[in-house]
Motif scaffolding. Structure first.
Motif, mmCIF file in Angstrom:
data_model
loop_
_atom_site.group_PDB
_atom_site.id
_atom_site.type_symbol
_atom_site.label_atom_id
_atom_site.label_comp_id
_atom_site.label_asym_id
_atom_site.label_seq_id
_atom_site.Cartn_x
_atom_site.Cartn_y
_atom_site.Cartn_z
ATOM 1 N N ALA A 165 -14.423 15.399 7.200
ATOM 2 C CA ALA A 165 -15.294 14.544 6.377
ATOM 3 C C ALA A 165 -16.732 15.082 6.396
ATOM 4 O O ALA A 165 -17.211 15.548 7.418
ATOM 5 C CB ALA A 165 -15.267 13.120 6.933
ATOM 6 N N VAL A 188 -18.429 5.734 7.546
ATOM 7 C CA VAL A 188 -17.960 5.668 8.939
ATOM 8 C C VAL A 188 -19.107 6.019 9.881
ATOM 9 O O VAL A 188 -19.758 7.047 9.720
ATOM 10 C CB VAL A 188 -16.763 6.624 9.153
ATOM 11 N N LYS A 190 -20.127 6.707 13.830
ATOM 12 C CA LYS A 190 -19.492 7.093 15.093
ATOM 13 C C LYS A 190 -20.529 7.398 16.158
ATOM 14 O O LYS A 190 -21.499 8.110 15.893
ATOM 15 C CB LYS A 190 -18.652 8.364 14.902
ATOM 16 N N VAL A 200 -16.212 3.947 17.060
ATOM 17 C CA VAL A 200 -16.058 4.244 15.632
ATOM 18 C C VAL A 200 -16.022 2.944 14.842
ATOM 19 O O VAL A 200 -15.236 2.043 15.158
ATOM 20 C CB VAL A 200 -14.752 5.032 15.365
ATOM 21 N N VAL A 202 -15.465 1.824 10.923
ATOM 22 C CA VAL A 202 -15.210 2.161 9.522
ATOM 23 C C VAL A 202 -15.780 0.989 8.736
ATOM 24 O O VAL A 202 -15.170 -0.080 8.645
ATOM 25 C CB VAL A 202 -13.698 2.352 9.257
ATOM 26 N N GLU A 231 -20.314 9.596 8.659
ATOM 27 C CA GLU A 231 -19.514 10.482 7.811
ATOM 28 C C GLU A 231 -18.812 9.746 6.681
ATOM 29 O O GLU A 231 -18.622 8.527 6.705
ATOM 30 C CB GLU A 231 -18.529 11.292 8.648
ATOM 31 N N GLU A 232 -18.441 10.531 5.727
ATOM 32 C CA GLU A 232 -17.688 10.105 4.551
ATOM 33 C C GLU A 232 -16.392 9.435 4.999
ATOM 34 O O GLU A 232 -15.762 9.879 5.968
ATOM 35 C CB GLU A 232 -17.395 11.396 3.778
ATOM 36 N N CYS A 233 -15.983 8.388 4.313
ATOM 37 C CA CYS A 233 -14.731 7.697 4.630
ATOM 38 C C CYS A 233 -13.585 8.411 3.907
ATOM 39 O O CYS A 233 -13.547 8.453 2.676
ATOM 40 C CB CYS A 233 -14.819 6.235 4.187
ATOM 41 N N LEU A 234 -12.683 8.971 4.681
ATOM 42 C CA LEU A 234 -11.546 9.692 4.094
ATOM 43 C C LEU A 234 -10.447 8.708 3.741
ATOM 44 O O LEU A 234 -10.258 7.690 4.405
ATOM 45 C CB LEU A 234 -11.011 10.714 5.091
ATOM 46 N N GLU A 238 -2.667 8.687 8.132
ATOM 47 C CA GLU A 238 -3.051 9.424 9.349
ATOM 48 C C GLU A 238 -1.837 9.907 10.107
ATOM 49 O O GLU A 238 -0.764 9.296 10.058
ATOM 50 C CB GLU A 238 -3.849 8.500 10.269
ATOM 51 N N MET A 319 -6.278 13.212 8.770
ATOM 52 C CA MET A 319 -6.119 12.359 7.592
ATOM 53 C C MET A 319 -5.496 13.231 6.517
ATOM 54 O O MET A 319 -6.026 14.303 6.189
ATOM 55 C CB MET A 319 -7.481 11.830 7.120
ATOM 56 N N GLU A 329 -10.677 13.785 14.154
ATOM 57 C CA GLU A 329 -11.271 13.991 15.487
ATOM 58 C C GLU A 329 -10.343 14.843 16.313
ATOM 59 O O GLU A 329 -9.157 14.966 16.017
ATOM 60 C CB GLU A 329 -11.476 12.655 16.199
HETATM 61 P P1 AMP Z 1 -11.640 8.466 15.905
HETATM 62 O O1 AMP Z 1 -11.966 7.850 17.234
HETATM 63 O O2 AMP Z 1 -12.655 9.442 15.408
HETATM 64 O O3 AMP Z 1 -10.215 8.955 15.822
HETATM 65 O O4 AMP Z 1 -11.613 7.262 14.890
HETATM 66 C C1 AMP Z 1 -10.793 6.140 15.109
HETATM 67 C C2 AMP Z 1 -10.166 5.740 13.809
HETATM 68 O O5 AMP Z 1 -11.179 5.495 12.844
HETATM 69 C C3 AMP Z 1 -9.300 6.837 13.195
HETATM 70 O O6 AMP Z 1 -8.009 6.830 13.713
HETATM 71 C C4 AMP Z 1 -9.345 6.447 11.733
HETATM 72 O O7 AMP Z 1 -8.434 5.392 11.468
HETATM 73 C C5 AMP Z 1 -10.732 5.916 11.562
HETATM 74 N N1 AMP Z 1 -11.627 6.975 11.065
HETATM 75 C C6 AMP Z 1 -12.401 7.803 11.784
HETATM 76 N N2 AMP Z 1 -13.083 8.639 11.009
HETATM 77 C C7 AMP Z 1 -12.759 8.336 9.727
HETATM 78 C C8 AMP Z 1 -13.129 8.847 8.451
HETATM 79 N N3 AMP Z 1 -14.030 9.814 8.315
HETATM 80 N N4 AMP Z 1 -12.574 8.272 7.359
HETATM 81 C C9 AMP Z 1 -11.690 7.249 7.476
HETATM 82 N N5 AMP Z 1 -11.297 6.731 8.649
HETATM 83 C C10 AMP Z 1 -11.815 7.265 9.773
#
Ligand code: AMP
Length: 472
Positions: A165, A188, A190, A200, A202, A231-234, A238, A319, A329
């Motif tokens: 993203a 998003v 973080k 995190v 969203v 960051e951009e929401c993807l 997953e 994603m 991540e």
């Molecule tokens: P992470 O700890 O970075 O894995 O984020 C936890 C959850 O947040 C992920 O499993 C996704 O469901 C969601 N997530 C994190 N980053 C994004 C993103 N850029 N776009 C959409 N969903 C995200």
């Protein structure tokens, strides 16, 4: 399948059933260590004493798998749990005290330490053990930054052209809020550092994103939230991809999907994971190969270029977008509860694979997997992930484990004489294998029904999406 290489000797391996090519495994060897020669005899004979670090469901699953190896003479787990005690000897060592871990390893004549959780990896346990002359499986402190700092990983992705993203980094709340107002929602937010799954957000609206910015930069997550990645929401489905890495070569280590929310239908607060299944049908062989080629391989190459090669388990949260798989991540270890569904499917011996990773020999390694699916249902104490009581009694685990294809991996449990008590949020992982995800799901839930624990709860829909996909 002809896959171009990308500046590394990474290879995508076909799913052919090839045998391990281990050096001289003594014929008589068993878990009792009946090697005719002394430990690590110099002829390539590797009867080993292994120390596993950690105390969760992941560690019970890995301990179970390590103990099955004919190369494992004795297994120790620090600090372990009542489940790991069935696989080896628990050692009461404070794993945050690296000198104490090294002393315990030397005292027990340990040949290999395997580090389960991220906290000791990010704190440099592998470096400190190496400095003390103890071989350890897992990334160095510098390589563990792939999990320890989201900003580090995003910069590495930008440098290596890894699909992820779009992002910006912030330490100033006003600048961060101005950015989200300009970008709009969803977006998003973080925390840069390790935040135990709480880092995190969203955000569905700009107001929610602004609240997250104020909380995190305001110190709600301590030092972990001192810097933010926005960051951009993807959009997409997953899936998680695991790879065993030796710094240069990556070997696929299976796929899984987990369920992070506490309640059915992906509702309720985020948790450490309420269940998982493997393989993840959404990660087809083609998508897996694409992700290995476009994400994992360039990551290894970039880490090598920086002088911090990555050795260990690389867990890529992906994603699957319309433009192909993108990295959400990295984690730098087996997932929990993903390890609980990967280990029962791995038919190869785990010990030589981990050794080969430590010694830069993965190019010779092929892992074999059962065609079966595996599914784990996490049983948690009521109140988790908020506040919950400890000490309630759990009955019926032996009955559940007596069922065909079922294993119950312990996480937050403790023994009180003959009684088994809950001693944490996530407490048990009821895991089953089956021909399909639907079979594994039916068995896991039938086993969970046998467990008599009124103070516990579990989701009823683990694997539902995969089962629906199988039915199409
Ligand atoms: P992470 O700890 O970075 O894995 O984020 C936890 C959850 O947040 C992920 O499993 C996704 O469901 C969601 N997530 C994190 N980053 C994004 C993103 N850029 N776009 C959409 N969903 C995200």
């Amino acid at each position: 399948m002809n896959i171009p290489r990308q500046g590394t000797n990474f290879k995508v391996r076909k799913r052919v059933k090839r045998r391990w090519t281990t050096p001289h495994i003594p014929l008589a060897s068993t878990n009792s260590g009946a090697c005719p020669k002394p430990n690590s005899c110099g002829n390539g004979c590797l009867i080993m004493r292994i120390l596993l670090i950690g105390s969760g469901g992941r560690e019970h699953a890995v301990a179970w798998k390590l103990a099955l190896s004919p190369l494992c003479e004795r297994l120790f787990i620090a600090p372990g749990n009542p489940g790991t005690a069935q696989c080896g000897t628990n050692l009461a060592v404070d794993v945050a005290d690296h000198a104490a871990v090294a002393a315990a390893a030397r005292g027990e004549g340990i040949d290999l330490v395997v580090v389960g959780p991220e906290t000791p990896l990010v704190a440099g346990l592998v470096d400190d053990l190496a400095a003390a002359g103890v071989k350890a499986f897992g990334p160095s402190r510098a390589a563990a930054e792939l999990e320890g700092s989201k900003a580090f990983t995003k910069e590495l992705c930008a440098e290596a052209g890894i699909p992820t993203a779009r992002f910006r980094r912030f330490t100033d709340p006003a600048a961060a809020k101005a950015y989200v107002r300009a970008e709009g929602a969803p977006i998003v937010v973080k925390a840069d550092g390790l935040a135990a799954g709480k880092g995190v957000v969203v955000a569905a609206s700009v107001a929610e994103a602004e609240r997250a910015i104020a909380d995190m930069l305001g110190g709600a997550l301590g030092q972990a939230g001192a810097e933010l990645v926005i960051e951009e929401c993807l959009v997409g489905e997953e899936g998680s991809l695991f790879a065993l890495c030796d710094g240069t070569t990556a070997v696929p280590l299976g796929t899984a999907q987990d369920h992070k929310r506490a309640f059915d239908g992906d509702r309720g607060p985020n948790t450490g994971g309420m269940g998982a299944y493997s393989p993840a049908p959404v990660l087809t062989a083609e998508i897996e190969a694409q992700a290995m080629r476009t994400i994992v391989a360039p990551t290894l190459a970039a880490m090598r270029r920086r002088g911090t090669p990555f050795t260990g388990v690389l867990y890529a949260g992906l994603m699957l977008t319309a433009e192909g798989p993108k990295l959400i991540e990295y984690n730098v270890r087996f997932g929990d509860p993903e390890a609980q569904v990967l280990m029962p499917r791995l038919t190869s011996d785990l010990v030589p694979a981990l050794l080969a990773a430590c010694e830069g020999r993965l190019a010779d390694v092929e892992l074999r997997w059962s065609a079966d699916a595996a599914l784990a249902v996490v049983m948690a104490t009521k109140g988790y992930p908020g506040t919950y009581a400890r000490g309630s009694e759990i009955r019926g685990v032996a009955e559940a484990e007596g069922m065909d294809g079922v294993r119950v991996f312990h996480a937050g449990t403790k023994r009180d004489g003959a009684r088994l008590l809950a001693d944490g949020g996530r407490v048990l992982n009821v895991t089953a294998t089956g021909r399909t995800v639907a079979d594994a799901q039916a068995r896991a839930y039938a086993a969970a029904e046998r467990i008599d624990w009124p103070q516990g709860f579990y989701r009823r829909d683990i694997g539902a999406r995969a089962v629906e996909r199988e039915g199409r």
